[in-house]
Design an enzyme around this catalytic site. Structure first.
Site, PDB file in Angstrom:
ATOM      1  N   ASN A   1      -7.990  -2.987  23.593  1.00  0.00           N
ATOM      2  CA  ASN A   1      -9.056  -3.007  24.703  1.00  0.00           C
ATOM      3  C   ASN A   1     -10.242  -2.129  23.758  1.00  0.00           C
ATOM      4  O   ASN A   1     -11.353  -2.399  23.824  1.00  0.00           O
ATOM      5  CB  ASN A   1      -8.904  -2.340  25.824  1.00  0.00           C
TER       6      ASN A   1
ATOM      7  N   ALA B   1     -23.758  -7.297  14.538  1.00  0.00           N
ATOM      8  CA  ALA B   1     -22.706  -6.811  14.133  1.00  0.00           C
ATOM      9  C   ALA B   1     -21.325  -6.983  15.118  1.00  0.00           C
ATOM     10  O   ALA B   1     -20.158  -7.432  14.877  1.00  0.00           O
ATOM     11  CB  ALA B   1     -22.842  -5.551  13.617  1.00  0.00           C
ATOM     12  N   TYR B   2     -21.921  -6.701  16.311  1.00  0.00           N
ATOM     13  CA  TYR B   2     -20.865  -6.677  17.332  1.00  0.00           C
ATOM     14  C   TYR B   2     -20.205  -8.118  17.535  1.00  0.00           C
ATOM     15  O   TYR B   2     -19.070  -8.469  17.756  1.00  0.00           O
ATOM     16  CB  TYR B   2     -21.525  -6.201  18.580  1.00  0.00           C
TER      17      TYR B   2
ATOM     18  N   LYS C   1     -16.510  -9.830  17.316  1.00  0.00           N
ATOM     19  CA  LYS C   1     -15.827 -10.290  18.100  1.00  0.00           C
ATOM     20  C   LYS C   1     -15.272 -11.739  18.127  1.00  0.00           C
ATOM     21  O   LYS C   1     -14.350 -12.249  18.502  1.00  0.00           O
ATOM     22  CB  LYS C   1     -16.520 -10.272  19.676  1.00  0.00           C
TER      23      LYS C   1
ATOM     24  N   ARG D   1     -19.838  -2.376  34.068  1.00  0.00           N
ATOM     25  CA  ARG D   1     -20.502  -1.194  34.080  1.00  0.00           C
ATOM     26  C   ARG D   1     -19.819  -0.150  33.522  1.00  0.00           C
ATOM     27  O   ARG D   1     -18.705   0.422  34.127  1.00  0.00           O
ATOM     28  CB  ARG D   1     -21.122  -0.689  35.711  1.00  0.00           C
TER      29      ARG D   1
HETATM   30  P1  NDP Z   1     -16.353   1.966  26.650  1.00  0.00           P
HETATM   31  O1  NDP Z   1     -17.421   2.319  25.814  1.00  0.00           O
HETATM   32  O2  NDP Z   1     -16.679   2.362  28.087  1.00  0.00           O
HETATM   33  O3  NDP Z   1     -14.887   2.431  26.134  1.00  0.00           O
HETATM   34  C1  NDP Z   1     -14.351   2.023  24.730  1.00  0.00           C
HETATM   35  C2  NDP Z   1     -13.281   2.991  24.583  1.00  0.00           C
HETATM   36  O4  NDP Z   1     -12.967   2.391  23.292  1.00  0.00           O
HETATM   37  C3  NDP Z   1     -13.356   4.143  24.852  1.00  0.00           C
HETATM   38  O5  NDP Z   1     -12.069   4.715  25.373  1.00  0.00           O
HETATM   39  C4  NDP Z   1     -13.336   4.609  23.503  1.00  0.00           C
HETATM   40  O6  NDP Z   1     -12.987   5.974  23.123  1.00  0.00           O
HETATM   41  C5  NDP Z   1     -12.420   3.580  22.622  1.00  0.00           C
HETATM   42  N1  NDP Z   1     -12.412   3.516  21.483  1.00  0.00           N
HETATM   43  C6  NDP Z   1     -13.600   3.131  20.416  1.00  0.00           C
HETATM   44  N2  NDP Z   1     -13.283   3.556  19.192  1.00  0.00           N
HETATM   45  C7  NDP Z   1     -11.958   3.816  19.274  1.00  0.00           C
HETATM   46  C8  NDP Z   1     -10.922   4.188  18.164  1.00  0.00           C
HETATM   47  N3  NDP Z   1     -11.436   4.174  16.778  1.00  0.00           N
HETATM   48  N4  NDP Z   1     -10.040   4.265  18.200  1.00  0.00           N
HETATM   49  C9  NDP Z   1      -9.379   4.504  19.769  1.00  0.00           C
HETATM   50  N5  NDP Z   1     -10.135   4.312  20.856  1.00  0.00           N
HETATM   51  C10 NDP Z   1     -11.440   3.705  20.533  1.00  0.00           C
HETATM   52  O7  NDP Z   1     -16.379   0.355  26.662  1.00  0.00           O
HETATM   53  P2  NDP Z   1     -15.906  -0.700  27.474  1.00  0.00           P
HETATM   54  O8  NDP Z   1     -15.009  -0.042  28.576  1.00  0.00           O
HETATM   55  O9  NDP Z   1     -16.942  -1.483  28.294  1.00  0.00           O
HETATM   56  O10 NDP Z   1     -15.299  -1.777  26.588  1.00  0.00           O
HETATM   57  C11 NDP Z   1     -13.872  -1.912  26.646  1.00  0.00           C
HETATM   58  C12 NDP Z   1     -13.601  -3.266  25.851  1.00  0.00           C
HETATM   59  O11 NDP Z   1     -14.203  -4.448  26.345  1.00  0.00           O
HETATM   60  C13 NDP Z   1     -14.415  -3.138  24.262  1.00  0.00           C
HETATM   61  O12 NDP Z   1     -13.708  -3.720  23.378  1.00  0.00           O
HETATM   62  C14 NDP Z   1     -15.596  -4.078  24.547  1.00  0.00           C
HETATM   63  O13 NDP Z   1     -16.174  -4.705  23.371  1.00  0.00           O
HETATM   64  C15 NDP Z   1     -15.378  -4.902  25.430  1.00  0.00           C
HETATM   65  N6  NDP Z   1     -16.267  -5.767  26.158  1.00  0.00           N
HETATM   66  C16 NDP Z   1     -16.834  -4.863  27.033  1.00  0.00           C
HETATM   67  C17 NDP Z   1     -17.969  -5.550  27.954  1.00  0.00           C
HETATM   68  C18 NDP Z   1     -18.663  -4.768  28.899  1.00  0.00           C
HETATM   69  O14 NDP Z   1     -19.676  -5.286  29.510  1.00  0.00           O
HETATM   70  N7  NDP Z   1     -18.465  -3.661  29.056  1.00  0.00           N
HETATM   71  C19 NDP Z   1     -18.074  -6.837  27.614  1.00  0.00           C
HETATM   72  C20 NDP Z   1     -17.641  -7.532  26.885  1.00  0.00           C
HETATM   73  C21 NDP Z   1     -16.472  -6.985  25.933  1.00  0.00           C
HETATM   74  P3  NDP Z   1     -14.093   7.245  23.090  1.00  0.00           P
HETATM   75  O15 NDP Z   1     -14.109   7.652  24.544  1.00  0.00           O
HETATM   76  O16 NDP Z   1     -13.341   8.337  22.252  1.00  0.00           O
HETATM   77  O17 NDP Z   1     -15.188   6.675  22.414  1.00  0.00           O
END
Ligand code: NDP
Length: 276
Positions: free
Chosen positions: A89, A192-193, A197, A231
């Site tokens: 995730n 980039a994002y 993906k 959100r």
């Molecule tokens: P958040 O930014 O709320 O959470 C992202 C999480 O990933 C955080 O816990 C963050 O940790 C962690 N993370 C980032 N880099 C690393 C790393 N190098 N090692 C370990 N953990 C890491 O995002 P979301 O919950 O929204 O996103 C979760 C996933 O869902 C992502 O892959 C996102 O691309 C995908 N997604 C989200 C959407 C949305 O609408 N929200 C839509 C489509 C996909 P830390 O707190 O330390 O930064």
């Protein structure tokens, strides 16, 4: 028989945290490992799950650090003898008003979302038990970004003969082009994002084919999915879904019952297979 175990990456907040909570609430028959790169945030998140009456085990994991993934591998091997569910995730996205040069955004985003996910898979796939489930968090943005690629690149990303090495080279090509500033003239989308993906979605398809070949009969299912617009700190407060709603499709894929044959190697949104 050793206890079942599920690992969720990037689970200290957002959708990852909702998935951990959701797996516990769904009565996952084993331990749910909440991983985070920041130890304090991860421990606090696991405590929150515990105070809600469930049991989550914290383990540190920075997906961009290969030795961190190997430490998790060792922990899983020693304590569970394998892995039943892996939900990749963790991910990052620059904000649309970010001022870092595009080449830097491309390098950092591909490094985390594509290479980080791949390194975790390299460390943990050898542990996958029969009937394991792997869910790679992609996004609908991967589909939109594929549509913006040149026809030649689209054909490469849809080629069922594309290897993992071939996909890694394509991701490197994108970063190099972004750093030169000619990515658009070379047929890449200006995101980039989105490109990271595309990498995650196509990686899932390649992994599924490889597992079908190498472990035929083991019933392992690998898929990419989109959680919807959720959100979280990444997507902001105007998104349409709560983190719990965003967790539904990845949880559905993680909990596909034993004996299920599909989906496998698919891109799934709203629990439905999307054409790629
Ligand atoms: P958040 O930014 O709320 O959470 C992202 C999480 O990933 C955080 O816990 C963050 O940790 C962690 N993370 C980032 N880099 C690393 C790393 N190098 N090692 C370990 N953990 C890491 O995002 P979301 O919950 O929204 O996103 C979760 C996933 O869902 C992502 O892959 C996102 O691309 C995908 N997604 C989200 C959407 C949305 O609408 N929200 C839509 C489509 C996909 P830390 O707190 O330390 O930064």
């Amino acid at each position: 028989m050793s206890k079942k175990v599920a690992v969720v990456t990037g689970a200290n907040k957002g959708i990852g945290f909702a998935i951990v909570k959701g797996l516990c609430e769904a009565g996952f028959a084993g331990d749910v490992i909440l991983t985070a790169r920041n130890e304090q945030l991860g421990r606090e998140a696991a405590e929150k799950v515990r105070s809600a009456g469930h049991h989550a085990v914290f383990h540190k994991l920075d997906i961009t650090n290969q030795s961190s993934a190997l430490e998790l591998q060792k922990f899983l091997k020693e304590n569970y003898g394998g892995l039943d569910v892996l939900i990749n995730n963790a991910g990052i996205a620059y904000k649309s008003n970010a001022t870092e040069p595009f080449g830097e955004q491309a390098e950092v985003t591909i490094h985390t979302n594509f290479w980080g996910t791949l390194w975790v898979c390299h460390a943990l796939f050898p542990l996958l038990k029969p009937n394991a489930r792997v869910v790679n968090m992609s996004s609908f943005v991967s589909k939109w970004s594929l549509a913006k690629c040149s026809p030649e690149l689209q054909a490469k990303f849809r080629d069922p003969a594309l290897s993992e090495e071939g996909l890694c080279s394509l991701m490197d090509e994108f970063v190099a082009a972004a750093q030169r500033g000619d990515h658009e003239s070379k047929g890449w989308p200006n995101t980039a994002y989105g490109t990271s993906k595309i990498g995650v979605t196509v990686l899932s398809m390649i992994q599924a084919r490889a597992l079908t070949k190498a472990r035929a009969g083991d019933g392992i299912l690998v898929n990419a999915c989109c959680p919807g617009w959720v959100r979280t700190d990444m997507a902001g407060p105007n998104a349409t879904k709560s983190p719990e709603e965003g967790a539904e499709t990845p949880m559905y894929l993680a909990l596909l019952p034993e004996g299920a044959k599909e989906p496998h190697g698919c891109f799934v949104s709203e629990k439905t297979v999307e054409e790629w």
